[in-house]
Design an enzyme around this catalytic site. Structure first.
Site, PDB file in Angstrom:
ATOM      1  N   LYS A  78      11.453  20.374   0.321  1.00  0.00           N
ATOM      2  CA  LYS A  78      10.475  19.601   1.488  1.00  0.00           C
ATOM      3  C   LYS A  78      11.208  21.134   3.404  1.00  0.00           C
ATOM      4  CE  LYS A  78      10.108  14.667   2.864  1.00  0.00           C
ATOM      5  NZ  LYS A  78      10.825  13.894   3.189  1.00  0.00           N
ATOM      6  N   SER A 147       6.902  10.796   2.321  1.00  0.00           N
ATOM      7  CA  SER A 147       6.610  12.014   3.233  1.00  0.00           C
ATOM      8  C   SER A 147       6.371  13.499   2.432  1.00  0.00           C
ATOM      9  CB  SER A 147       7.479  11.505   4.531  1.00  0.00           C
ATOM     10  OG  SER A 147       9.105  11.705   4.047  1.00  0.00           O
ATOM     11  N   SER A 171       9.819   7.390   0.368  1.00  0.00           N
ATOM     12  CA  SER A 171       9.502   8.197   0.232  1.00  0.00           C
ATOM     13  C   SER A 171      10.138   9.987  -0.840  1.00  0.00           C
ATOM     14  CB  SER A 171       9.859  10.377   1.555  1.00  0.00           C
ATOM     15  OG  SER A 171       8.736   8.467   3.121  1.00  0.00           O
TER      16      SER A 171
END
Length: 428
Positions: A78, A147, A171
């Site tokens: 990420k 996210s 997330s």
């Protein structure tokens, strides 16, 4: 049974083959890169790929000793994790082309264990709610969640067997649910956060995504250093607490159907299923989570708020402005209230080994302008409890639907063992 293609192998299965030298790291990495080349223009899971470096790392692994549990496994990272060899933009134009001086501690641990970082996956802006370009692999007109949108989508579309993510509100669990993969959020504090863009130190947790429970357990064992996570089997009667939560009226028909089918299936087995009675004031945790996150985000992102305000999304600016005006004494009281709640909820685990609860209100919503509501995750994130999303079925539109398991603080190995057992029984 059809033999899976190389890029479709789960992490645990691929790791076994790699450790036995029955599979070359270069072949697996090349297969994943080919999948990325074929699909990323449609899914937009990766924001940056370095194929040359990934293949070079894979060849070096093939020519040396087995490095560790993740030997030769392609990994998505990420884009709020610092990496020295790949840009780290935190989902914002403010940091375009930014090259950190050091890898995040979690990335270093994965590399040390033999993982091959394939590239950086899309994150929402500073891991908040402004979405990136990623779409849902099951239907491009639906959100992948956030996210950790790119990480969940990359695993769901078989671009990589494992990917790193983070959770402050929902997330990891929410994008895992929307994309139909297993998502694992460890207990608060189990994974060192150095080198990961911080939002709320009171709640930020590093975890990840895989196709199965054993896959995320493999990743979790490396991140936490706790090899008990690899013992994903549970013996004897499992005491499952059924906890639809006070937000249950907001669950849609898909989640309600998955809940009914799951609880009926579990009741037919030898497991003990009992309804959980949460404290009457449990609902206050939702606002408490929001207040703690808002206060801490406004301060964690003070440089961006003061120096790059014009480059931030309107929703992030609004949150930062609200947070910076909050009183520090009130925040201290909120942290004390959170600590009290953690003690209160821990008592539930005297009667239950794990709690079964919704992950989301339903399947991934249509539209790409938002990432969905973390309604069913906020309280557990505030409490710092470990959680695993289990994909179970598809709705009439072909979108994934599942539920999450929540465990006792610090007992991640027991949670993952229970999740493996329950997942085997509930997939239909």
């Amino acid at each position: 049974m059809t033999t899976p293609k190389l890029h479709e192998l789960g992490a645990a299965q691929a790791a076994t083959l790699l450790a036995r030298r029955e599979l070359k790291a270069e072949d697996l990495v090349r297969a994943c890169l080919e999948r990325v080349a074929a699909r990323n223009d449609d899914i937009h899971a990766f924001v940056h790929i370095d194929a040359v470096a990934a293949l070079a790392q894979a060849r070096a692994l093939d020519n040396g000793p087995v490095r560790g549990p993740l030997h030769g496994l392609p990994l998505g990272v990420k884009d709020i994790f610092d990496t020295t060899d790949l840009p780290t933009a935190y989902g914002s134009a403010v940091y375009a082309h930014h090259r950190p001086a050091a890898d995040a501690a979690s990335v270093t641990l994965c590399r040390e264990a033999g993982a091959v970082v394939l590239g950086k996956t899309v994150t929402t802006e500073f891991a908040y709610f402004a979405p990136g370009p990623t779409v849902n692999p099951h239907n491009a007109l639906h959100t992948p969640g956030g996210s950790s949108s790119g990480s969940a989508a990359a695993v769901a579309d078989h671009m990589v067997p494992l990917a790193l993510g983070t959770q402050t509100a929902g997330s990891i669990i929410r994008p895992a649910a929307y994309c139909g993969v297993v998502g694992y959020k460890p207990s608060l504090g189990r994974v060192v956060g150095a080198g990961v863009k911080s939002l709320s130190p009171a709640m930020d947790v590093i975890g990840g995504f895989g196709q199965g429970v054993r896959d995320v357990a493999l990743l979790g064992a490396v991140l936490t250093g706790d090899l008990r996570l690899l013992e994903a089997h549970e013996h004897g009667t499992l005491r499952i607490g059924l906890c639809p939560s006070p937000s249950w009226p907001q669950a849609d028909a898909d989640t309600q159907k998955a809940w009914e089918q799951a609880t009926q299936a579990l009741a037919r087995n030898s497991d003990s299923c009992q309804d959980v009675t949460v404290p009457q004031d449990f609902g206050e945790l939702m606002q408490l989570q929001k207040d703690v996150m808002t206060f801490e985000m406004a301060r964690s992102l003070s440089f961006e708020r003061l120096r790059h305000r014009e480059a931030l999304s309107p929703q992030l600016v609004a949150l930062l402005d609200a947070g910076i005006s909050m009183d520090g004494a009130a925040h201290a009281a909120n942290l004390q209230r959170t600590a009290e709640w953690r003690l209160r909820i821990d008592a539930l685990f005297e009667r239950h080994d794990v709690l079964l609860t919704p992950s989301t209100m339903g399947a991934a919503p249509a539209g790409l302008a938002a990432t969905g509501d973390p309604l069913f995750c906020r309280s557990w994130s505030l409490l710092g409890l470990p959680a695993v999303h289990l994909p179970l079925t598809r709705n009439a539109r072909g979108l994934p639907v599942g539920l999450q398991l929540v465990g006792r603080m610090g007992e991640d190995h027991k949670l993952l063992a229970a999740a493996q057992r329950i997942h085997e029984r509930l997939r239909y």
